[in-house]
Design an enzyme around this catalytic site. Structure first.
Site, PDB file in Angstrom:
ATOM      1  N   THR A 204      58.337  31.535  45.236  1.00  0.00           N
ATOM      2  CA  THR A 204      59.092  31.926  44.038  1.00  0.00           C
ATOM      3  C   THR A 204      59.040  30.856  42.948  1.00  0.00           C
ATOM      4  O   THR A 204      59.870  30.847  42.043  1.00  0.00           O
ATOM      5  CB  THR A 204      60.562  32.195  44.402  1.00  0.00           C
ATOM      6  OG1 THR A 204      61.114  31.012  45.031  1.00  0.00           O
ATOM      7  CG2 THR A 204      60.690  33.373  45.350  1.00  0.00           C
ATOM      8  N   THR A 207      60.111  31.145  38.777  1.00  0.00           N
ATOM      9  CA  THR A 207      60.927  32.335  38.511  1.00  0.00           C
ATOM     10  C   THR A 207      61.724  32.215  37.209  1.00  0.00           C
ATOM     11  O   THR A 207      61.746  33.138  36.386  1.00  0.00           O
ATOM     12  CB  THR A 207      61.901  32.573  39.680  1.00  0.00           C
ATOM     13  OG1 THR A 207      61.171  32.613  40.898  1.00  0.00           O
ATOM     14  CG2 THR A 207      62.640  33.884  39.511  1.00  0.00           C
TER      15      THR A 207
END
Length: 261
Positions: A204, A207
Site C-alpha cells: 500500500t 496511498t
C-alpha cells in the site's frame, strides 16, 4: 488541452509515492500533471535511507515557472520538510487562487520522519488555512491536533480539530482503524462517510499521495469536493487491491490498475 494539476512534493526514488505517484495518478485520471520538487529522497520498499531538502529559491522558481506560463486548475502539496518551505509554499498557493489539496505528510509508510517537528506550527497556521481539502491520516491528525483516534466514532472529533486550523474541508482517513476502510469528509456542516472493503494486501505504499492527487485531479475537472473525493476513494481502493510486491518490503499501489482490468 486537458486540465492541469501541479504537485508540490518530494521525490520517491522507488516510484511508489511522492512526485512519482502523483504524476502517475494524474495521467491515469486524464489530467496533465506538473511538478515542483521540494526534496529528493533515497527510498525503496524497505524505507527512506536519506532525504535532501531543496533550497527555497529552487522551489519558488519551479512554481513560478509553471504557474506563470502554463497555468494550473488545481494544486496538491505533499512533503514540505521544513517550516521555511511550508511558509513559502503556503504564500504561493494563497496567491494562485485555485483549489488546493494539502496532504500534511509527516512520516513515511515505514515510519521515517518527513517533516521537521519545528514545521508543525507552520503547517497549522500557514498551510492548512489555504487548503480546499486537507487529507491527514490518523497519525497526522494526532501530530497536528493531539487528537488520537481509536474508533470510528472519534473521526468527527478529529475532523473538528483539523477544521479549526482553517481548511474548507477535512478528509480524515480512517484506514488504520480495524474493519472496513472508512473516511470522513466534512466542512463542519455537511458530512460524507466514505466506506470501502478492506483488501488483504500489504502493498500500500503511496496511498496518501495517490488519494490527494486523485482529489486534485477531480477538482481540476470542475467536480465538487464531495464528487472529487468520492471518485478518488474509488480509484485508490482499486489501486490498493491491485498493489504489488516490489523489492523486499512494502510494494506500491497500482496506479495503472484501470488499464489492466
Amino acid at each position: 488541452m486537458p486540465p492541469r494539476v501541479l504537485t508540490v512534493a518530494g521525490s520517491d526514488s522507488g516510484g511508489g509515492a511522492g512526485i512519482q505517484a502523483d504524476l502517475k495518478t494524474m495521467l491515469a485520471l486524464g489530467v496533465h500533471g506538473m511538478s515542483v520538487l521540494t526534496a529528493v529522497t533515497a527510498q525503496n520498499s524497505l524505507g527512506v535511507q536519506g532525504a535532501w531538502e531543496l533550497p527555497v529559491e529552487a522551489v519558488l522558481a519551479q512554481y513560478r515557472s509553471v504557474v506563470d506560463d502554463i497555468g494550473v486548475q488545481a494544486v496538491k502539496t505533499g512533503m514540505l520538510a521544513s517550516a521555511e518551505l511550508v511558509e513559502a509554499v503556503a504564500e504561493l498557493i494563497a496567491a494562485t487562487n485555485v483549489p488546493t489539496v494539502v496532504d500534511p505528510v509527516g512520516v513515511s509508510k515505514h515510519g521515517d520522519p518527513l517533516l521537521a517537528a519545528s514545521a508543525l506550527d507552520s503547517v497549522r497556521t500557514k498551510l492548512l488555512p489555504v487548503a480546499t481539502v486537507a487529507t491527514p491520516n490518523l497519525d497526522e491528525v494526532a501530530q497536528l491536533t493531539g487528537v488520537r483516534v481509536e474508533s470510528e466514532g472519534q473521526l468527527r472529533e478529529a475532523a473538528a480539530a483539523v477544521l479549526t486550523y482553517g481548511p474548507q474541508w477535512a478528509l480524515i482517513k480512517g484506514g488504520h482503524l480495524p474493519g472496513e476502510a472508512v473516511d470522513l469528509l466534512t466542512d463542519g456542516s455537511e458530512e460524507h462517510w466514505l466506506r470501502a472493503p478492506r483488501h488483504d494486501n500489504r502493498h500500500t505504499h503511496g496511498t496518501g499521495c495517490t488519494l490527494a492527487s486523485a482529489i486534485a485531479s477531480g477538482l481540476a475537472k470542475g467536480e465538487s469536493v464531495p464528487e472529487a473525493v468520492t471518485a478518488a476513494k474509488a480509484y485508490v481502493t482499486g489501486a490498493i487491491a491491485a498493489g504489488f510486491a516490489l523489492g523486499g518490503g512494502i510494494g506500491p499501489v497500482d496506479h495503472g490498475w484501470r488499464f489492466r482490468t
